[in-house]
Design a protein around this motif. Structure first.
Motif, mmCIF file in Angstrom:
data_model
loop_
_atom_site.group_PDB
_atom_site.id
_atom_site.type_symbol
_atom_site.label_atom_id
_atom_site.label_comp_id
_atom_site.label_asym_id
_atom_site.label_seq_id
_atom_site.Cartn_x
_atom_site.Cartn_y
_atom_site.Cartn_z
ATOM 1 N N LEU A 156 0.838 -1.208 0.000
ATOM 2 C CA LEU A 156 0.000 0.000 0.000
ATOM 3 C C LEU A 156 0.876 1.262 0.000
ATOM 4 N N ALA A 157 1.979 1.190 0.733
ATOM 5 C CA ALA A 157 2.905 2.334 0.747
ATOM 6 C C ALA A 157 3.523 2.511 -0.637
ATOM 7 N N ALA A 158 3.819 1.395 -1.314
ATOM 8 C CA ALA A 158 4.430 1.484 -2.653
ATOM 9 C C ALA A 158 3.451 2.138 -3.634
ATOM 10 N N VAL A 159 2.176 1.776 -3.546
ATOM 11 C CA VAL A 159 1.170 2.406 -4.421
ATOM 12 C C VAL A 159 1.128 3.913 -4.133
ATOM 13 N N SER A 160 1.090 4.261 -2.852
ATOM 14 C CA SER A 160 1.025 5.685 -2.469
ATOM 15 C C SER A 160 2.208 6.446 -3.056
ATOM 16 N N HIS A 161 3.385 5.886 -2.896
ATOM 17 C CA HIS A 161 4.587 6.574 -3.379
ATOM 18 C C HIS A 161 4.604 6.696 -4.906
ATOM 19 N N ALA A 162 4.056 5.683 -5.579
ATOM 20 C CA ALA A 162 4.024 5.741 -7.050
ATOM 21 C C ALA A 162 3.198 6.944 -7.522
ATOM 22 N N TYR A 163 2.261 7.392 -6.691
ATOM 23 C CA TYR A 163 1.455 8.572 -7.029
ATOM 24 C C TYR A 163 2.024 9.842 -6.388
ATOM 25 N N GLY A 164 3.161 9.729 -5.777
ATOM 26 C CA GLY A 164 3.787 10.900 -5.135
ATOM 27 C C GLY A 164 3.149 11.265 -3.801
ATOM 28 N N ALA A 165 2.377 10.333 -3.206
ATOM 29 C CA ALA A 165 1.708 10.629 -1.933
ATOM 30 C C ALA A 165 2.503 10.058 -0.759
ATOM 31 N N VAL A 166 2.302 10.681 0.382
ATOM 32 C CA VAL A 166 2.931 10.229 1.619
ATOM 33 C C VAL A 166 2.026 9.163 2.240
ATOM 34 N N PHE A 167 2.627 8.155 2.908
ATOM 35 C CA PHE A 167 1.823 7.059 3.475
ATOM 36 C C PHE A 167 1.835 7.106 4.996
ATOM 37 N N HIS A 168 0.638 7.283 5.574
ATOM 38 C CA HIS A 168 0.470 7.230 7.035
ATOM 39 C C HIS A 168 -0.243 5.951 7.418
ATOM 40 N N THR A 169 0.187 5.340 8.525
ATOM 41 C CA THR A 169 -0.533 4.181 9.040
ATOM 42 C C THR A 169 -0.846 4.370 10.524
ATOM 43 N N ASP A 170 -2.108 4.105 10.866
ATOM 44 C CA ASP A 170 -2.527 4.098 12.263
ATOM 45 C C ASP A 170 -2.170 2.713 12.798
ATOM 46 N N ALA A 171 -1.095 2.661 13.588
ATOM 47 C CA ALA A 171 -0.617 1.363 14.094
ATOM 48 C C ALA A 171 -0.994 1.196 15.572
ATOM 49 N N VAL A 172 -2.082 1.861 15.985
ATOM 50 C CA VAL A 172 -2.476 1.821 17.399
ATOM 51 C C VAL A 172 -2.742 0.390 17.863
ATOM 52 N N GLN A 173 -3.356 -0.427 17.008
ATOM 53 C CA GLN A 173 -3.619 -1.817 17.416
ATOM 54 C C GLN A 173 -2.428 -2.737 17.149
ATOM 55 N N ALA A 174 -1.534 -2.310 16.278
ATOM 56 C CA ALA A 174 -0.470 -3.220 15.817
ATOM 57 C C ALA A 174 0.847 -3.067 16.578
ATOM 58 N N PHE A 175 1.203 -1.828 16.923
ATOM 59 C CA PHE A 175 2.515 -1.604 17.537
ATOM 60 C C PHE A 175 2.617 -2.395 18.851
#
Ligand code: PLP
Length: 392
Positions: free
Chosen positions: A171-190
């Motif tokens: 998902l981050a790779a797709v975001s970057h391919a469009y020049g967008a920054v990728f944020h993830t809410d890792a509240v449940q994962a971290f």
């Protein structure tokens, strides 16, 4: 207190009990080590040193990122607000005429969804990436929501209702391919699954102390080096001018210690906890074969189980189990209390009836096999009773 001691607590996604070591680490900072880390005196230096040690512990737990990329906040909600609003406002101030579009997951926590709505009122275009029936947002689904003017994508690392872990790297790779920054809410994962922002292409990441055995009222935001954010609070110059406000030193120290302990135990703990979760699901579905385990066939958080139980309502199951000293949740903790069907399950294509029939059971560090045996038996008995009484 007595009642709490006897209770079987299976609502770790709402909040986790603190690691005793994290409590011990915090205590001196309420009394003799009370300094304000922004000051110059000895007490201040002591507090500052401890805050920086905690920052290092968190940075290490997060794939060894540079400690300066960690900013302490008041909670996961604040970190999400800071990431979305802070980045959009930074883009705006750099290029005031630029049209701004952001993409958020349809199954995000309100901390992200409501922030996106607030940005929309300020003229930001917002699109939603849809999950599949297992709660996974695929790279294709994200692509369908992207536009040439997309500046930011926010998709949670793991979902708080069904526990699905997202394919973050893709998902981050797709975001970057469009020049967008990728944020993830890792509240449940971290603290529960390994996360490596550099390897996964994560630019911004939110987390919250109380979800991984740290205290409530403290969180952090990771922001990749060189990424510009505009502060969302006006005030002092703390946290390198990004987050004003006197630091919550005891909270930060406790969260740092919790991050260290989670990292040290993650490999063995996650296997043990997932085995207990699987045991629970196996027990329940063998006696109640019409129960659906949501997201069972995809990668989930080790301690997360979401069960749709036809013929009952999740709320009634929660109440009945509570009378037996067992704590589970009907939906996500932040929305339970409201009797609305979960937007996550609806987005996954479940009917309203199925949403109301869903229970969330989340296990953690202190969960024992005996508790799971007792809880699964109690669940089977209460569901059978409710069905017999036709009480739903
Ligand atoms: N994001 C997710 C995925 C959550 O599950 C939660 C809380 O349940 C939050 C954000 C909010 O975190 P906090 O309670 O620290 O504000």
């Amino acid at each position: 207190m007595d009642n709490q001691e006897r209770q079987i607590y299976l609502d770790y996604a709402a909040t986790a009990p603190m690691w005793p070591e994290a409590v011990d680490a915090m205590l001196p900072f309420f009394t003799e080590r009370f300094g304000n880390p922004s000051g110059v005196c000895k007490a201040a230096q002591d507090a500052r040193k401890s805050v920086e040690t905690a920052r290092q512990m968190i940075a290490k737990a997060l794939g060894d990122v540079p400690p300066e990329t960690i900013y302490f906040t008041g909670c996961g909600t604040e970190s999400d607000n800071m990431a979305l609003t802070g980045y959009v406002n930074a883009v705006r101030s750099a290029e005031p005429e630029k049209p701004i579009h952001i993409v958020v997951g349809q199954i995000e926590h309100p901390a992200v969804l409501e922030t996106a709505q607030s940005l929309k009122k300020q003229g930001v275009a917002v699109s939603y990436a849809k999950p599949d029936a297992d709660g996974v947002i695929t790279p294709e689904s994200l692509k369908a929501a992207m536009r040439p003017d997309t500046v930011l994508v926010s998709i949670m690392y793991a979902n708080n209702v069904v526990g699905t872990v997202q394919p973050v790297k893709e998902l981050a790779a797709v975001s970057h391919a469009y020049g967008a920054v990728f944020h993830t809410d890792a509240v449940q994962a971290f603290g529960h699954v390994p996360i490596d922002p550099a390897a996964e292409g994560i630019d911004l990441l939110s987390a919250s102390g109380h979800k991984f055995g740290g205290p409530k009222g403290v969180g952090f935001l990771y922001a990749r080096e060189g990424l510009k954010l505009t502060p969302i609070l006006n005030g002092g110059g703390q946290e390198r001018h990004l987050r004003a406000g006197t630091l919550n030193v005891p909270g930060i120290v406790g969260m740092g210690e919790a991050a260290r302990l989670c990292t040290a135990s993650m490999e063995t703990s996650s296997v043990r906890i997932a085995e207990l979760r699987d045991l629970l699901e196996q027990r329940v579905t063998s006696k109640l074969p019409d129960v659906t385990v949501n997201a069972k066939s995809v990668r989930r958080l080790p301690g997360h189980s979401s069960l749709t139980i036809p013929g009952v309502t999740g709320e009634n199951v929660v109440l009945m189990l509570n009378l037996r000293g067992i704590c589970v949740a009907a939906g996500s903790a932040c929305t339970s209390g409201e009797t609305k069907p979960s937007h996550v399950l609806l987005a996954m294509g479940r009917s309203e009836k199925e949403c109301y029939a869903t229970v969330r059971i989340t296990l953690g560090e202190r969960t024992t096999r005996e508790e799971i045996e007792t809880a699964s038996q109690a669940l089977i008995e209460e569901v059978t009773k409710l069905r017999r009484m036709n009480l739903g």
